[in-house]
Design a protein around this motif. Sequence first.
Motif, PDB file in Angstrom:
ATOM      1  N   LYS A  26       2.434   2.252   3.476  1.00 51.37           N
ATOM      2  CA  LYS A  26       3.518   1.353   3.875  1.00 51.37           C
ATOM      3  C   LYS A  26       4.750   1.521   2.994  1.00 51.37           C
ATOM      4  CE  LYS A  26       0.730  -2.170   6.179  1.00 51.37           C
ATOM      5  NZ  LYS A  26       0.334  -3.594   6.234  1.00 51.37           N
ATOM      6  N   ASN A  77     -10.304  -0.957   1.593  1.00 47.05           N
ATOM      7  CA  ASN A  77     -10.369  -0.772   3.035  1.00 47.05           C
ATOM      8  C   ASN A  77      -9.809   0.597   3.404  1.00 47.05           C
ATOM      9  OD1 ASN A  77      -8.819  -0.985   5.789  1.00 47.05           O
ATOM     10  ND2 ASN A  77     -10.462  -2.491   5.865  1.00 47.05           N
ATOM     11  N   ASP A 111      -8.560   1.745   6.132  1.00 47.45           N
ATOM     12  CA  ASP A 111      -7.317   1.733   6.903  1.00 47.45           C
ATOM     13  C   ASP A 111      -6.120   1.425   6.016  1.00 47.45           C
ATOM     14  OD1 ASP A 111      -8.596   2.296   9.334  1.00 47.45           O
ATOM     15  OD2 ASP A 111      -9.096   0.189   9.624  1.00 47.45           O
ATOM     16  N   TYR A 112      -6.366   0.661   4.961  1.00 41.57           N
ATOM     17  CA  TYR A 112      -5.305   0.260   4.040  1.00 41.57           C
ATOM     18  C   TYR A 112      -4.947   1.400   3.085  1.00 41.57           C
ATOM     19  CZ  TYR A 112      -2.876  -2.564   0.500  1.00 41.57           C
ATOM     20  OH  TYR A 112      -1.960  -3.070  -0.383  1.00 41.57           O
ATOM     21  N   ASN A 158      -8.183  -5.212  -0.035  1.00 44.36           N
ATOM     22  CA  ASN A 158      -6.928  -4.468  -0.050  1.00 44.36           C
ATOM     23  C   ASN A 158      -6.177  -4.629  -1.365  1.00 44.36           C
ATOM     24  OD1 ASN A 158      -7.512  -3.776   2.561  1.00 44.36           O
ATOM     25  ND2 ASN A 158      -6.060  -5.205   3.491  1.00 44.36           N
ATOM     26  N   ASN A 159      -6.855  -5.184  -2.365  1.00 47.81           N
ATOM     27  CA  ASN A 159      -6.203  -5.456  -3.638  1.00 47.81           C
ATOM     28  C   ASN A 159      -7.185  -5.165  -4.761  1.00 47.81           C
ATOM     29  OD1 ASN A 159      -5.717  -7.476  -5.984  1.00 47.81           O
ATOM     30  ND2 ASN A 159      -3.748  -7.414  -4.927  1.00 47.81           N
ATOM     31  N   SER A 183       0.827  -1.204   0.000  1.00 47.46           N
ATOM     32  CA  SER A 183       0.000   0.000   0.000  1.00 47.46           C
ATOM     33  C   SER A 183       0.864   1.257   0.000  1.00 47.46           C
ATOM     34  CB  SER A 183      -0.919   0.018   1.220  1.00 47.46           C
ATOM     35  OG  SER A 183      -0.172   0.232   2.409  1.00 47.46           O
TER      36      SER A 183
END
Length: 293
Positions: free
Chosen positions: A131, A194, A196-197, A223-224, A128
Amino acid sequence: MELRHLKYFLAVAEELNFTKASEKLFISQPPLSRQIAELEEELQAKLFIRNNKKVELTEAGKYFEKETKELFQNLERISTKTKKIAENVSGEFRIAYISSIYSSVISDLIQHLKAQFPYVNFKLFEVSTTKQIDALEKGKIEMGIIRSPIHSPKIKSHLWFKDGFSLVYNKNTIQIKSENDILKLKDETFVFFNKDYAPHYHEVLLELCAFYGFSPKIIHEANNINSIVQLVKNGLGISIVPSNIAKNNPDSEIGFIELKKVNLFTNVSIITAKEDESEITRSAVEFLLPQRR
């Protein structure tokens, strides 16, 4: 503060004896004592307790010893890796990318780099945006491909392209003809990233829906980007994805409608460490930048 100050400090910290430390460093004791005094004065901290019988580290000295040892270990690692990469003997180059970037572009990039640097080990990670930024700041990757703005003094950003948005739906379960019909979908189930992601991207999608006059009923999150498209294909909802995905998805069961009325875009950028001037990084960036999607 110079490296010699740190080397002299470590020698005394290891020997806890100025005479032995000076012999180890091949200098006389008075200059060694002077160097340690200069270091303590610059740090404004007493590093050693000295008396006629023994030399001991203070608490500040113990902390400084630990950090200084780690510093020299990192310097050695950096020097070794720099030498290997410069000689093109070996090395590792880590690239992170977001899932919404078409994989063939990444594959072409690796082929291009491998032809130039055959002995370098290239590693790919799907990560992400948030990150990636953290990993690049900590030196865990050499290059990233992200979406959304970036604010970091340690990172250099190169705008690759601006990406619009498209509605994605299953043609067998959703009947829609154009962008003008989007409001009819306000009661449909939505599949989103998401929050948060990918918090920034999630907010942009909410803003898009608000522009068309409704608040999405988000039931599924992923998340993808490929997972999102697959959920849509399986009839579990509709979604809004980057237009770059629509251009590179040939699946006949899936429909895409580009959202042209709303003036919202995301920046897809290539990020590298600000001080990174390596040949591999330069080659990677130069290869990608002409390929504006």
